[in-house]
Design a protein around this motif. Structure first.
Motif, mmCIF file in Angstrom:
data_model
loop_
_atom_site.group_PDB
_atom_site.id
_atom_site.type_symbol
_atom_site.label_atom_id
_atom_site.label_comp_id
_atom_site.label_asym_id
_atom_site.label_seq_id
_atom_site.Cartn_x
_atom_site.Cartn_y
_atom_site.Cartn_z
ATOM 1 N N ARG A 131 86.573 45.575 -7.047
ATOM 2 C CA ARG A 131 87.426 46.646 -7.550
ATOM 3 C C ARG A 131 86.605 47.525 -8.492
ATOM 4 N N ARG A 132 87.116 48.705 -8.729
ATOM 5 C CA ARG A 132 86.503 49.584 -9.698
ATOM 6 C C ARG A 132 87.587 50.382 -10.393
ATOM 7 N N MET A 133 87.261 50.919 -11.570
ATOM 8 C CA MET A 133 88.145 51.832 -12.277
ATOM 9 C C MET A 133 87.593 53.245 -12.154
ATOM 10 N N HIS A 134 88.491 54.195 -12.034
ATOM 11 C CA HIS A 134 88.074 55.584 -12.135
ATOM 12 C C HIS A 134 87.411 55.795 -13.497
ATOM 13 N N ASP A 135 86.408 56.649 -13.547
ATOM 14 C CA ASP A 135 85.631 56.813 -14.777
ATOM 15 C C ASP A 135 86.518 57.134 -15.978
ATOM 16 N N LEU A 136 87.491 58.026 -15.805
ATOM 17 C CA LEU A 136 88.329 58.414 -16.940
ATOM 18 C C LEU A 136 89.327 57.317 -17.286
ATOM 19 N N VAL A 137 89.790 56.592 -16.290
ATOM 20 C CA VAL A 137 90.668 55.440 -16.551
ATOM 21 C C VAL A 137 89.900 54.386 -17.339
ATOM 22 N N ARG A 138 88.639 54.180 -16.974
ATOM 23 C CA ARG A 138 87.813 53.196 -17.673
ATOM 24 C C ARG A 138 87.620 53.588 -19.137
ATOM 25 N N LEU A 139 87.346 54.878 -19.378
ATOM 26 C CA LEU A 139 87.202 55.344 -20.762
ATOM 27 C C LEU A 139 88.508 55.147 -21.536
ATOM 28 N N HIS A 140 89.626 55.397 -20.878
ATOM 29 C CA HIS A 140 90.923 55.218 -21.540
ATOM 30 C C HIS A 140 91.153 53.740 -21.882
ATOM 31 N N ALA A 141 90.866 52.855 -20.916
ATOM 32 C CA ALA A 141 91.051 51.421 -21.170
ATOM 33 C C ALA A 141 90.147 50.953 -22.300
ATOM 34 N N HIS A 142 88.926 51.454 -22.324
ATOM 35 C CA HIS A 142 87.975 51.064 -23.360
ATOM 36 C C HIS A 142 88.430 51.526 -24.741
#
Length: 857
Positions: A356-367
């Motif tokens: 699986r992967r996260m969309h780049d902006l979703v990943r930044l939001h989760a972080h």
């Protein structure tokens, strides 16, 4: 037009009379405006229209009552369905118009429940508020009745329900199958609906750039900033990662700041920690959209929310269930369920088998979401990788017999590496950046067998260099020696032979300093293989003898076998064929004693090559067939390719040319499968030789040119020399003699550069033949004399005998021509053979053509 009239119904004990409007209500003709900026969704527009087509006049019927467009926040779902609704109403598909109702499913304070949805729909349908009954069921009954009346009057309505968060918001308000189609958008895959779903993805780069540019020019038609700053524009597109909401916000920021350079905005957004703050134009914000998704997730599933926050810490772009479990500290089953929920919510997406992967902006939001466990996430993942890679690393490089437990173990190990490779590689680099030397060494050594098995040497070389540096930093000479040995093997595979020799000599000395006999044996054997590649044969023989002796001292029969096989291959290079045969037979017997089928296959294949050198071609064929079958049984594609190629060469020798062609084609295809361009070159070369024998000359030339180019691409001068020589012969077959001369000269020079005197002899021989064909007899004689001397120096009586016959033939031709000339001038009587007016030979193959054996050790 409606006929008007009334409808009476009994709802929950109440008699309700509803007067139907005489015309289509104005609200059904007033969709929200569609954005003028809409690009890159042509296929999706067509897909949605296809789902709605059965409901239009002339449609076949049987359409779906409800269809769903799903995707992450900001991906453009609402814009898509609005464009569809406007286009289809304008095209006359829905004479009753369309209604658009926002359900606000992800706003907990403003979310519409079914009762509220019913009230909203009744208002759109023009039902007076004073007759709307109390209670959700009564209101929904009225909705269905009015909609049925519209359908009876021939006016179908497209119902768009935007931003639903669950099936519960949709199911109660459906008008009924076959009455009016319902088009739903949701950030979730609504598994409770029996409805086809179109998953809306982010835009590809080209479409993303078009959207950005179009959105900016919609506000400022003469704005040329993006066109004048293509690099900055590409950077902005990359930072938005194809998300339409982000692209529109960037366009909005540029539009409201005419003097803002795209490069300056790109620099502002380059900092990942601040990017989400920058994707805010005062009216729209990516963070706000994602906040709603996360709040809904947190309320629904605390474990999924935890995995969401901590999976963002993965050093790699992708992650697996096991990696997510390690990062979050949850057990595997819980992590699997959490990922399924995240995937349904479009907060993660599939990225390959088990990944699986996260969309780049979703990943930044989760972080950016606080989590007290965040600092422990990556150390847990690395601890998992370090433990697991040690368990499966060696197995991933094995080639055990199929159908055994070892085969299942090897297959499972490779599947694990396929899924985890991105995370492993990123974790290794993460550890290197933080000087976590132990982790670097563990992961590099664990990855090596798998990367070697799939022949992906470039990353392996980087990993092993990092491992070497880590071992030196820790003062661990044994680990340094191991890294050097593995690196030397990989360097040899990418044909960087001198570097390989240096690395293996260092490894040998370090192993000696630590009194590691097994390590010394491996280093000596690898050194011998590298020395053989640069034609330092006597040194290579010495190295393999050392390796063999060290393996014997450590009672390692498999190691001994590898040493014997490598020794045999080098003895073959110096034409000590009987000794080579003995060495390969030793290797085979040792591998048989330990039931090492892959080792047996390698020994059989090497033996077949030497048997061919001593003209025992039938035995060579048997050996290569045995090797091929064993390589197939051990699922070794590289070995199978080598065996097929060796078999093709042996079949060529006994003039079974069609079978040889088939064998070389098998070899070529297998080498292509394993992405081995040097192996492909050898197969193409053998194929060219066989095609020539069946007089398919143009195909032979094409095959040999392909081989030559691949040998050049892999920087293999020995292979280039052999192929140029073969090409010269094939060109002569079609009377392209000047090109044949050039090819043979090129072969001669390359053989000389690699100090291959037997090869030089063959090239000089074929050059002499080509020169004779164009009546350059003095040069032809010189070439053949040079070949004769080289054959004598290399103790090749067969080659010398052939070239001496050729010399005699050329001289006879010269004498015949001179006799004809003398007769023509009246000096002598006519020659006994008046037809002898020129060279009548044909190009014949003389150069060594045997296949190199597969590497051992």
């Amino acid at each position: 037009m409606f006929s008007g009239g009334t409808v009476s119904m009994l709802v929950q004990g109440q008699h309700i009379t509803v007067r139907l409007p005489r015309d289509v209500p104005d609200a059904l003709r007033g969709l929200p405006p569609v954005s003028a900026v809409f690009t890159g969704r042509e296929r999706e527009l067509a897909d949605v229209a296809a789902l709605l087509a059965p409901f239009v006049p002339g449609g076949k019927g049987g359409g779906y009552a409800v269809s769903v467009v799903a995707g992450m926040a900001g991906v453009g779902k609402s814009a898509l369905v609005l464009r569809v609704a406007h286009d289809l109403v304008a095209a006359g598909w829905f004479t009753g118009g369309a209604m658009f109702l926002g359900l606000r499913g992800y706003d907990r304070r403003d979310r519409l429940d079914p009762d509220s949805v019913a009230v909203e729909i009744l208002g759109i349908l023009g039902v007076p508020g004073e007759i709307v009954p109390a209670g959700a069921q009564a209101r929904l009954a009225v909705v269905r009745t009015v909609l049925a009346g519209l359908a009876d009057a021939g006016h179908r309505v497209l119902i768009v329900l935007d931003d639903a968060s669950s099936s519960d918001q949709i199911l109660p308000v459906l008008p009924g199958a076959g009455i009016h189609p319902v088009l739903v958008t949701s950030r979730h895959t609504l598994i409770g609906l029996d409805a086809p779903t179109i998953e809306l993805r982010v835009l590809p780069d080209r479409a993303a750039f078009d959207l950005l540019a179009t959105a900016l020019q919609a506000k400022h038609p003469r704005d040329t900033r993006l066109r004048r700053n293509a690099r900055a524009a590409r950077a902005l597109v990359g930072m938005c990662a194809g998300l339409p909401l982000a692209l529109r916000i960037v366009a909005g920021r540029l539009a409201t700041s005419p003097h803002l350079a795209p490069a300056a905005l790109a620099a502002d957004l380059a900092d990942g920690a601040r990017r989400l703050d920058g994707l805010d134009d005062g009216e729209r914000a990516v963070r706000a959209a994602l906040d709603l998704s996360y709040a809904h997730l947190l309320a629904a599933d605390a474990n999924a929310a935890s995995v969401f926050r901590l999976a963002a810490e993965s050093p790699g772009v992708t992650f697996t269930v096991d990696a997510a479990a390690a990062l979050s500290g949850l057990d595997r089953v819980t992590a699997m369920r959490a990922l399924a929920e995240l995937e349904r919510a479009h907060l993660v997406e599939p990225a390959g088998t088990g990944q699986r992967r996260m969309h780049d902006l979703v990943r930044l939001h989760a972080h950016s979401i606080p989590d007290p466990d965040r600092e422990r996430a990556v150390p847990r993942l690395i601890a998992y990788y370090c433990t697991r890679v040690g368990e499966v690393g060696v197995a991933a490089g094995d080639s055990p017999a199929l159908g055994t437990p070892e085969a299942a173990k090897a297959s499972a190990a490779r599947q694990w590496f396929i899924a985890e490779r991105d995370g492993l590689q990123a974790s290794l680099e993460h550890a290197a950046n933080r000087s976590d030397h132990d982790t670097v060494i563990t992961l590099a050594f664990g990855l090596d067998p798998y990367l070697d098995h799939i022949r992906d040497f470039a990353p392996n070389l980087r990993d092993l260099q990092l491992a070497l540096q880590a071992a030196e930093a820790l003062g661990r000479p044994h680990d340094a020696a191991r890294a050097l040995t593995l690196r030397g093997f990989a360097l040899r595979e990418v044909r960087r032979f001198e570097e390989a020799i240096t690395a293996l000599e260092r490894a040998r000395d370090l192993f000696a300093a630590t009194d590691d006999l097994t390590g010394q044996a491996r280093a000596w054997n690898g050194l011998g293989l590298a020395l053989r590649e640069v034609r330092r044969f006597e040194e290579a023989i010495t190295a393999h003898e050392h390796a063999r002796d060290f393996y014997e001292a450590t009672d390692n029969p498999n190691g001994q076998a590898h040493g014997w096989n490598s020794l045999g291959a080098t003895l073959r290079e110096v034409r000590r064929f009987e000794e080579a045969i003995t060495a390969h037979e030793h290797a085979r017997h040792l591998h048989e004693a330990t039931d090492n089928r892959n080792g047996q296959a390698a020994a059989w294949n090497s033996l077949g090559l030497v048997l061919g050198e001593v003209c025992r071609f039938k035995d060579a064929i048997i050996a290569h067939e045995r090797a091929r079958d064993l390589f197939e049984a051990t699922d070794d594609l590289t070995g199978q390719a080598a065996a097929w190629n060796g078999l093709g060469l042996a079949l060529w020798e006994v003039r079974r040319f069609e079978e040889a062609i088939t064998a070389h084609e098998h070899a070529r295809d297998l080498h292509e499968t394993t992405d081995n361009p040097n192996g492909q070159a050898r197969a193409w070369n053998g194929l060219g030789l066989a095609l020539r024998e069946v007089r398919r000359f143009q195909e032979a030339i094409t095959a040999l040119e392909r081989a030559r180019d691949l040998f050049e691409a892999t920087d293999d001068p020995t292979g280039q020399a052999a192929t140029w020589n073969s090409l010269g012969i094939a060109l002569g077959d079609v009377c392209r003699f000047e090109e044949a001369i050039t090819a043979c000269e090129r072969a001669r020079d390359l053989f000389a550069a690699t100090d291959n005197r037997n090869g030089q002899a063959g090239a000089w021989t074929n050059l002499g033949i080509a020169l004779g064909e164009v009546r350059r007899f003095e040069e032809a004689i010189t070439a053949c004399e040079r070949a004769r001397d080289l054959y004598q120096a290399t103790d090749d009586p067969h080659g010398r005998l052939v070239v001496e016959r050729l010399l005699r033939s050329i001289r006879e031709q010269v004498e015949a021509i001179e006799a004809m000339r003398d007769h023509a001038t009246g000096k002598t009587a006519p020659p006994s053979d008046p037809s002898a007016s020129g060279f009548s030979g044909s190009l014949t193959l003389f150069f060594p053509k045997r296949e190199q054996p597969p590497p051992s050790g």
